[in-house]
Design an enzyme around this catalytic site. Structure first.
Site, PDB file in Angstrom:
ATOM      1  N   CYS A  52       0.838  -1.209   0.000  1.00  0.00           N
ATOM      2  CA  CYS A  52       0.000   0.000   0.000  1.00  0.00           C
ATOM      3  C   CYS A  52       0.869   1.254   0.000  1.00  0.00           C
ATOM      4  CB  CYS A  52      -0.907  -0.004   1.238  1.00  0.00           C
ATOM      5  SG  CYS A  52      -1.734   1.573   1.502  1.00  0.00           S
ATOM      6  N   CYS A  55       0.318   3.302   3.508  1.00  0.00           N
ATOM      7  CA  CYS A  55       0.684   2.774   4.830  1.00  0.00           C
ATOM      8  C   CYS A  55       1.995   3.413   5.322  1.00  0.00           C
ATOM      9  CB  CYS A  55       0.843   1.251   4.762  1.00  0.00           C
ATOM     10  SG  CYS A  55      -0.702   0.341   4.978  1.00  0.00           S
ATOM     11  N   HIS A 115      -4.387   0.279   7.938  1.00  0.00           N
ATOM     12  CA  HIS A 115      -4.845   0.024   6.572  1.00  0.00           C
ATOM     13  C   HIS A 115      -6.274  -0.523   6.551  1.00  0.00           C
ATOM     14  CE1 HIS A 115      -4.138  -0.883   2.300  1.00  0.00           C
ATOM     15  NE2 HIS A 115      -4.805  -2.003   2.500  1.00  0.00           N
ATOM     16  N   ASN A 155     -13.310  10.152  -1.387  1.00  0.00           N
ATOM     17  CA  ASN A 155     -13.928   9.160  -2.262  1.00  0.00           C
ATOM     18  C   ASN A 155     -13.768   7.838  -1.564  1.00  0.00           C
ATOM     19  OD1 ASN A 155     -14.643  10.658  -4.505  1.00  0.00           O
ATOM     20  ND2 ASN A 155     -12.607  10.439  -5.412  1.00  0.00           N
ATOM     21  N   SER A 163      -8.803   4.803  -5.286  1.00  0.00           N
ATOM     22  CA  SER A 163      -7.730   3.997  -5.850  1.00  0.00           C
ATOM     23  C   SER A 163      -7.137   3.044  -4.821  1.00  0.00           C
ATOM     24  CB  SER A 163      -6.643   4.931  -6.387  1.00  0.00           C
ATOM     25  OG  SER A 163      -6.234   5.821  -5.355  1.00  0.00           O
ATOM     26  N   HIS A 166      -7.023   2.014   1.805  1.00  0.00           N
ATOM     27  CA  HIS A 166      -6.464   2.667   2.999  1.00  0.00           C
ATOM     28  C   HIS A 166      -7.280   3.943   3.282  1.00  0.00           C
ATOM     29  CE1 HIS A 166      -2.870   3.158   5.709  1.00  0.00           C
ATOM     30  NE2 HIS A 166      -3.550   4.284   5.890  1.00  0.00           N
ATOM     31  N   GLN A 170      -8.867  13.677   0.324  1.00  0.00           N
ATOM     32  CA  GLN A 170      -8.028  14.608  -0.424  1.00  0.00           C
ATOM     33  C   GLN A 170      -8.431  16.051  -0.119  1.00  0.00           C
ATOM     34  OE1 GLN A 170      -7.070  13.812  -4.547  1.00  0.00           O
ATOM     35  NE2 GLN A 170      -8.223  11.895  -4.500  1.00  0.00           N
ATOM     36  N   PHE A 315     -27.692   4.588 -11.331  1.00  0.00           N
ATOM     37  CA  PHE A 315     -26.948   5.211 -12.421  1.00  0.00           C
ATOM     38  C   PHE A 315     -27.635   6.514 -12.785  1.00  0.00           C
ATOM     39  CE2 PHE A 315     -25.700   0.777 -12.893  1.00  0.00           C
ATOM     40  CZ  PHE A 315     -24.339   0.906 -13.072  1.00  0.00           C
TER      41      PHE A 315
END
Ligand code: H2U
Ligand code: ZN
Length: 350
Positions: A52, A55, A115, A155, A163, A166, A170, A315
């Site tokens: 990761c 980490c 993690h 997210n 992505s 962990h 942002q 959706f």
């Protein structure tokens, strides 16, 4: 002619924050139920993952090495969408083809060295450190002369394009106020102007507290509710009881209260389908562009994509892309479901 009942009739609801409408089709929730709520295998993750890039002690994709951090950890995004580089000029061809440069600073915030955790599974004292980091980043970046807006967000989950599992969020700070906060600045200022300085979200909160149908959870400092105009099935908004405009202004008690309510909300989300609930969440704070922004109320939006189970998502396609958003489950029913699940995390019960 029938008289309008929003529990029965297809209708549109108005979002005063964005000045947009959402279509609601309550009768469709009476459609035959196809398939049941599947449960996914419980995800088992290690406390530390040597591969990761978030980490403690590990190497990141950009080559830098993370320190052995013990609580939160902030670093400059190695693949930042924006750069703190001054560029002058703009493109404008007849008002039709327009472009302007944007400067900014993008950072990543690791919520915990663990993690395997999520906000829902972290203890309130550790979530409080995340709140403090959000507030500190807001102050630091917002004070830079070329930064007009600080966007704090998370997210969560692969379904939302995160992505890495962990726990992290942002911070993107920009030299221009982006679309969503720009809309909210206009609507909140116009409301304040028209109502002798009152705040749009403060008055909305008063109405919602009186009504009660859309409330999810609350404490002495914060209220979580499904907005009347929610678009996503289990969308919520987190509102402060006191009129504040930025995370940096929050008192100690408000920060503790926020940590507690975030744990409650994310736990309720996870318990809904017994899955680590995916979402995009983020704070809308007063822009730092030296304008006044009357009536601005700090708030967080949670936008989770799930609809009926851990695997059935909503959706935003077809009519919604081309005309306007639409939902079946009314906001009142979504709030009721979020209220009805336990406040203890399902994973802590096994
Ligand atoms: P998301 O999971 O929300 O995409 O956030 C991860 C961010 O972390 C992403 O913006 C950055 C990516 O650019 N990142 C680094 O800065 N360094 C790394 O080593 C990997 C990921
Ligand atoms: Zn990790």
């Amino acid at each position: 002619m029938e008289s309008f009942d929003f529990r029965e009739h297809p209708h549109r609801r108005y979002n005063p924050l964005t000045d947009e409408w959402v279509m609601v089709s309550p009768h469709r929730t009476k459609r035959p139920w196809q398939g049941q709520v599947e449960k996914t295998q419980p995800e088992i993750r290690p406390i530390y993952d040597p591969t990761c890039y978030l980490c403690p002690g590990n190497a990141r994709a950009g080559g830098a090495q993370n320190p052995q951090y013990e609580h939160t950890f902030v670093f400059e995004n190695d693949f930042a969408a924006l750069m703190p580089v001054r560029v002058s000029g703009a493109v404008d061809e007849g008002g039709l083809l327009r472009a302007e440069p944007v400067e900014g600073i993008c950072r990543v915030l690791c919520f915990s060295p663990r993690h395997d955790l999520t906000l829902a599974e972290m203890d309130p004292a550790s979530i409080r450190r995340v709140v403090d980091a959000w507030a500190a980043q807001t102050s630091e970046l917002g004070a830079l002369p070329f930064i007009d807006y600080v966007q704090v967000f998370e997210n969560r989950g692969a379904l939302m394009g995160a992505s890495n599992p962990h726990p992290h969020g942002q911070i993107w700070s920009t030299s221009r106020v982006p679309n969503e906060p720009a809309k909210e600045a206009r609507t909140q200022a116009a409301y304040s102007e028209a109502h002798r300085g009152r705040s749009l979200l403060g008055d909305t909160l008063d109405l919602e507290l009186k009504d009660g149908r859309r409330l999810v959870c609350a404490n002495g400092h914060w209220v979580v509710l499904v907005p009347f105009w929610a678009v996503w099935p289990f969308e919520t908004i987190v509102l402060p009881r006191r009129q504040v405009a930025t995370l940096a202004e929050l008192t100690d008690a408000e920060r503790d209260g926020l940590a507690a309510i975030l744990k409650q909300l994310t736990t309720r989300y996870d318990n809904l389908f017994e899955v680590s609930f995916p979402y995009s969440m983020g704070w809308h704070q007063r822009p730092t562009d030296d304008q006044e922004h009357p009536g601005w109320t700090l708030h967080a939006h949670f936008y989770p994509p799930l609809l009926r189970s851990a695997t059935v998502r909503k959706f935003m396609v077809g009519f919604e892309m081309l005309a306007e958003p639409q939902r079946d489950i009314p906001a009142e029913a979504a709030a009721q479901r979020l209220r009805s699940v336990p406040e203890v995390h399902y994973r802590s019960l096994v």
